[in-house]
Design a protein around this motif. Structure first.
Motif, PDB file in Angstrom:
ATOM      1  N   VAL A 159       0.915  -1.204   0.205  1.00 16.45           N
ATOM      2  CA  VAL A 159      -0.482  -0.169  -0.032  1.00 16.45           C
ATOM      3  C   VAL A 159       0.964   1.453  -0.082  1.00 16.45           C
ATOM      4  O   VAL A 159       0.388   2.332  -0.468  1.00 16.45           O
ATOM      5  CB  VAL A 159      -0.669   0.049   1.166  1.00 16.45           C
ATOM      6  N   GLU A 160       2.184   1.083   0.991  1.00  9.46           N
ATOM      7  CA  GLU A 160       3.268   2.429   0.732  1.00  9.46           C
ATOM      8  C   GLU A 160       3.398   2.222  -0.675  1.00  9.46           C
ATOM      9  O   GLU A 160       3.872   3.812  -0.936  1.00  9.46           O
ATOM     10  CB  GLU A 160       3.417   2.404   2.135  1.00  9.46           C
ATOM     11  N   ASN A 161       4.024   1.752  -1.202  1.00  8.12           N
ATOM     12  CA  ASN A 161       4.582   1.531  -2.517  1.00  8.12           C
ATOM     13  C   ASN A 161       3.590   1.889  -3.501  1.00  8.12           C
ATOM     14  O   ASN A 161       3.888   3.096  -3.847  1.00  8.12           O
ATOM     15  CB  ASN A 161       4.917   0.042  -2.661  1.00  8.12           C
ATOM     16  N   LEU A 162       2.247   1.991  -3.206  1.00  8.12           N
ATOM     17  CA  LEU A 162       1.012   2.395  -4.319  1.00  8.12           C
ATOM     18  C   LEU A 162       1.417   3.897  -4.298  1.00  8.12           C
ATOM     19  O   LEU A 162       0.590   4.438  -4.748  1.00  8.12           O
ATOM     20  CB  LEU A 162      -0.069   1.714  -4.462  1.00  8.12           C
ATOM     21  N   ILE A 163       0.703   4.142  -2.623  1.00  7.95           N
ATOM     22  CA  ILE A 163       0.945   5.739  -1.808  1.00  7.95           C
ATOM     23  C   ILE A 163       2.107   6.286  -3.013  1.00  7.95           C
ATOM     24  O   ILE A 163       1.467   7.426  -3.844  1.00  7.95           O
ATOM     25  CB  ILE A 163       0.480   6.007  -0.482  1.00  7.95           C
ATOM     26  N   ASN A 164       3.342   5.728  -2.506  1.00  2.00           N
ATOM     27  CA  ASN A 164       4.988   6.296  -3.155  1.00  2.00           C
ATOM     28  C   ASN A 164       4.801   6.751  -5.325  1.00  2.00           C
ATOM     29  O   ASN A 164       5.077   7.370  -4.901  1.00  2.00           O
ATOM     30  CB  ASN A 164       5.626   6.442  -2.675  1.00  2.00           C
ATOM     31  N   GLU A 165       3.863   6.088  -5.874  1.00  2.00           N
ATOM     32  CA  GLU A 165       4.033   6.436  -6.858  1.00  2.00           C
ATOM     33  C   GLU A 165       2.645   6.085  -7.434  1.00  2.00           C
ATOM     34  O   GLU A 165       2.655   7.309  -8.482  1.00  2.00           O
ATOM     35  CB  GLU A 165       3.629   4.665  -7.849  1.00  2.00           C
ATOM     36  N   ARG A 166       2.194   7.498  -6.650  1.00  2.00           N
ATOM     37  CA  ARG A 166       0.649   7.808  -7.380  1.00  2.00           C
ATOM     38  C   ARG A 166       0.987   9.228  -6.734  1.00  2.00           C
ATOM     39  O   ARG A 166       1.235   9.883  -8.093  1.00  2.00           O
ATOM     40  CB  ARG A 166      -1.014   7.434  -6.015  1.00  2.00           C
ATOM     41  N   LYS A 167       1.917   9.693  -5.862  1.00  2.00           N
ATOM     42  CA  LYS A 167       2.451  10.763  -6.106  1.00  2.00           C
ATOM     43  C   LYS A 167       3.162  11.188  -6.663  1.00  2.00           C
ATOM     44  O   LYS A 167       2.996  12.271  -7.213  1.00  2.00           O
ATOM     45  CB  LYS A 167       3.338  10.577  -4.058  1.00  2.00           C
ATOM     46  N   LYS A 168       4.368  10.326  -6.956  1.00  2.37           N
ATOM     47  CA  LYS A 168       5.616  10.573  -8.173  1.00  2.37           C
ATOM     48  C   LYS A 168       4.413  10.901  -9.462  1.00  2.37           C
ATOM     49  O   LYS A 168       4.822  11.760  -9.979  1.00  2.37           O
ATOM     50  CB  LYS A 168       6.023   9.268  -8.306  1.00  2.37           C
ATOM     51  N   SER A 169       3.547  10.224  -9.588  1.00  3.90           N
ATOM     52  CA  SER A 169       2.521  10.105 -10.652  1.00  3.90           C
ATOM     53  C   SER A 169       2.255  11.675 -10.746  1.00  3.90           C
ATOM     54  O   SER A 169       1.808  12.535 -12.322  1.00  3.90           O
ATOM     55  CB  SER A 169       1.459   9.516 -11.024  1.00  3.90           C
ATOM     56  N   LEU A 170       1.469  12.124  -9.875  1.00  5.29           N
ATOM     57  CA  LEU A 170       0.902  13.200  -9.402  1.00  5.29           C
ATOM     58  C   LEU A 170       1.840  14.546  -9.626  1.00  5.29           C
ATOM     59  O   LEU A 170       2.326  15.638 -10.566  1.00  5.29           O
ATOM     60  CB  LEU A 170       0.227  13.580  -8.735  1.00  5.29           C
ATOM     61  N   LEU A 171       2.901  14.104  -9.205  1.00  5.15           N
ATOM     62  CA  LEU A 171       3.740  15.419  -9.360  1.00  5.15           C
ATOM     63  C   LEU A 171       4.372  15.322 -11.076  1.00  5.15           C
ATOM     64  O   LEU A 171       4.803  16.187 -11.400  1.00  5.15           O
ATOM     65  CB  LEU A 171       5.358  14.808  -8.736  1.00  5.15           C
ATOM     66  N   THR A 172       4.764  13.575 -11.722  1.00  7.49           N
ATOM     67  CA  THR A 172       4.444  13.869 -13.177  1.00  7.49           C
ATOM     68  C   THR A 172       3.840  14.796 -13.795  1.00  7.49           C
ATOM     69  O   THR A 172       4.297  15.002 -14.548  1.00  7.49           O
ATOM     70  CB  THR A 172       4.905  12.983 -13.362  1.00  7.49           C
ATOM     71  N   LEU A 173       2.907  14.995 -13.651  1.00  7.66           N
ATOM     72  CA  LEU A 173       0.930  15.268 -14.228  1.00  7.66           C
ATOM     73  C   LEU A 173       1.826  17.230 -13.566  1.00  7.66           C
ATOM     74  O   LEU A 173       0.867  17.504 -14.924  1.00  7.66           O
ATOM     75  CB  LEU A 173       0.384  15.105 -14.023  1.00  7.66           C
ATOM     76  N   ASP A 174       1.315  17.211 -12.630  1.00  9.05           N
ATOM     77  CA  ASP A 174       1.797  18.995 -12.159  1.00  9.05           C
ATOM     78  C   ASP A 174       2.413  19.548 -13.374  1.00  9.05           C
ATOM     79  O   ASP A 174       2.227  20.517 -13.793  1.00  9.05           O
ATOM     80  CB  ASP A 174       2.078  18.676 -10.779  1.00  9.05           C
ATOM     81  N   GLU A 175       4.445  18.655 -13.388  1.00 12.26           N
ATOM     82  CA  GLU A 175       4.906  19.398 -14.044  1.00 12.26           C
ATOM     83  C   GLU A 175       5.033  19.469 -15.703  1.00 12.26           C
ATOM     84  O   GLU A 175       5.537  19.641 -15.892  1.00 12.26           O
ATOM     85  CB  GLU A 175       6.269  18.085 -13.721  1.00 12.26           C
ATOM     86  N   LEU A 176       3.876  18.189 -15.879  1.00 12.84           N
ATOM     87  CA  LEU A 176       3.486  18.123 -18.106  1.00 12.84           C
ATOM     88  C   LEU A 176       2.579  19.504 -17.676  1.00 12.84           C
ATOM     89  O   LEU A 176       2.696  20.541 -18.288  1.00 12.84           O
ATOM     90  CB  LEU A 176       2.818  17.003 -17.899  1.00 12.84           C
ATOM     91  N   LEU A 177       1.530  19.921 -16.893  1.00 15.80           N
ATOM     92  CA  LEU A 177       0.463  21.097 -17.106  1.00 15.80           C
ATOM     93  C   LEU A 177       1.556  22.208 -16.544  1.00 15.80           C
ATOM     94  O   LEU A 177       0.990  23.443 -17.331  1.00 15.80           O
ATOM     95  CB  LEU A 177      -0.543  21.229 -16.098  1.00 15.80           C
ATOM     96  N   GLN A 178       2.361  22.285 -16.256  1.00 17.40           N
ATOM     97  CA  GLN A 178       3.397  23.759 -16.241  1.00 17.40           C
ATOM     98  C   GLN A 178       3.944  23.923 -17.121  1.00 17.40           C
ATOM     99  O   GLN A 178       4.275  24.750 -18.199  1.00 17.40           O
ATOM    100  CB  GLN A 178       4.284  23.383 -15.289  1.00 17.40           C
ATOM    101  N   SER A 179       4.347  22.960 -17.878  1.00 17.52           N
ATOM    102  CA  SER A 179       5.313  22.513 -18.975  1.00 17.52           C
ATOM    103  C   SER A 179       4.044  23.160 -20.067  1.00 17.52           C
ATOM    104  O   SER A 179       4.736  24.112 -20.882  1.00 17.52           O
ATOM    105  CB  SER A 179       5.807  21.056 -19.442  1.00 17.52           C
TER     106      SER A 179
END
Length: 209
Positions: A159-179
């Motif tokens: 569960v912890e790994n899934l949460i961390n992966e989700r956080k990474k995905s959200l961070l990537t999406l946020d960076e993509l949105l800014q770009s």
């Protein structure tokens, strides 16, 4: 605490370890952090902060727990996962658990809300609260079978790994949105495209009118 498992006192399943490096072996010195647990002191501080004389430092071996009594309240506790011996500060408390307890399960419990509450309830000192070993022994833990402890620990890790992966995905999406935003409109601070600007109040007033 209500649990379907038997509630036991940790004092019945732990014993303190205080083996010091009297023969001055060249052993790696570790710190126990609240984020990654055991970490080489030179890597954590980016320099050598420990004493040149390591004879008073405590030796820790595989599956033994270590914590700073004044920082366990922020999660600075871990069990040693390496085959080679390590050293920790003389201020640390080291203990090992009985064979009935799976180390990862106990670690997860101590870092849980209920574990953290009991740690806080058993600390001593007003200015700088610390958890002595006698306080640690008072902590109560639900104790399923060893097999169930392993299953629970594995599930929590997944569960912890899934949460961390989700956080990474959200961070990537946020960076993509800014770009994408910068591609369309440029840097709003530099305003290299010389876009006109309006305040939100001025735009709202035009809607109202």
């Amino acid at each position: 605490m209500i649990s379907k498992y038997e509630i036991v006192s940790l004092g019945d399943f732990v014993r303190p370890i205080s083996l010091k490096n009297k023969i001055k072996e060249k052993i790696e010195v570790y710190s126990v952090t609240n984020s990654v647990g055991f970490k080489k002191s030179t890597e954590y501080f980016n320099k050598e902060v420990f004493s040149k004389d390591l004879s008073n430092y405590k030796v820790v071996t595989r599956n033994q727990f270590a914590y700073n009594p004044s920082r366990i309240n922020v999660g600075s506790i871990d069990y040693y996962r390496f085959d080679d011996k390590g050293l920790v500060s003389p201020l640390y408390i080291i203990f090992e658990v009985a064979e009935e307890i799976y180390p990862e399960y106990l670690l997860r419990f101590l870092k849980s809300d209920w574990g953290d509450y009991q740690i806080g309830s058993n600390t001593e000192g007003a200015v700088r609260p610390s958890l002595k070993f006698k306080g640690l022994k008072k902590i109560e833990v639900p104790l399923p079978s060893y097999t169930e402890q392993k299953k629970i620990s594995y599930l929590l890790i997944q569960v912890e790994n899934l949460i961390n992966e989700r956080k990474k995905s959200l961070l990537t999406l946020d960076e993509l949105l800014q770009s994408v935003f910068f591609d369309f409109f440029g840097d709003p601070v530099k305003n290299e495209s010389l876009h006109s600007s309006r305040t939100i109040n001025s735009l709202l007033s035009r809607i109202d009118s």
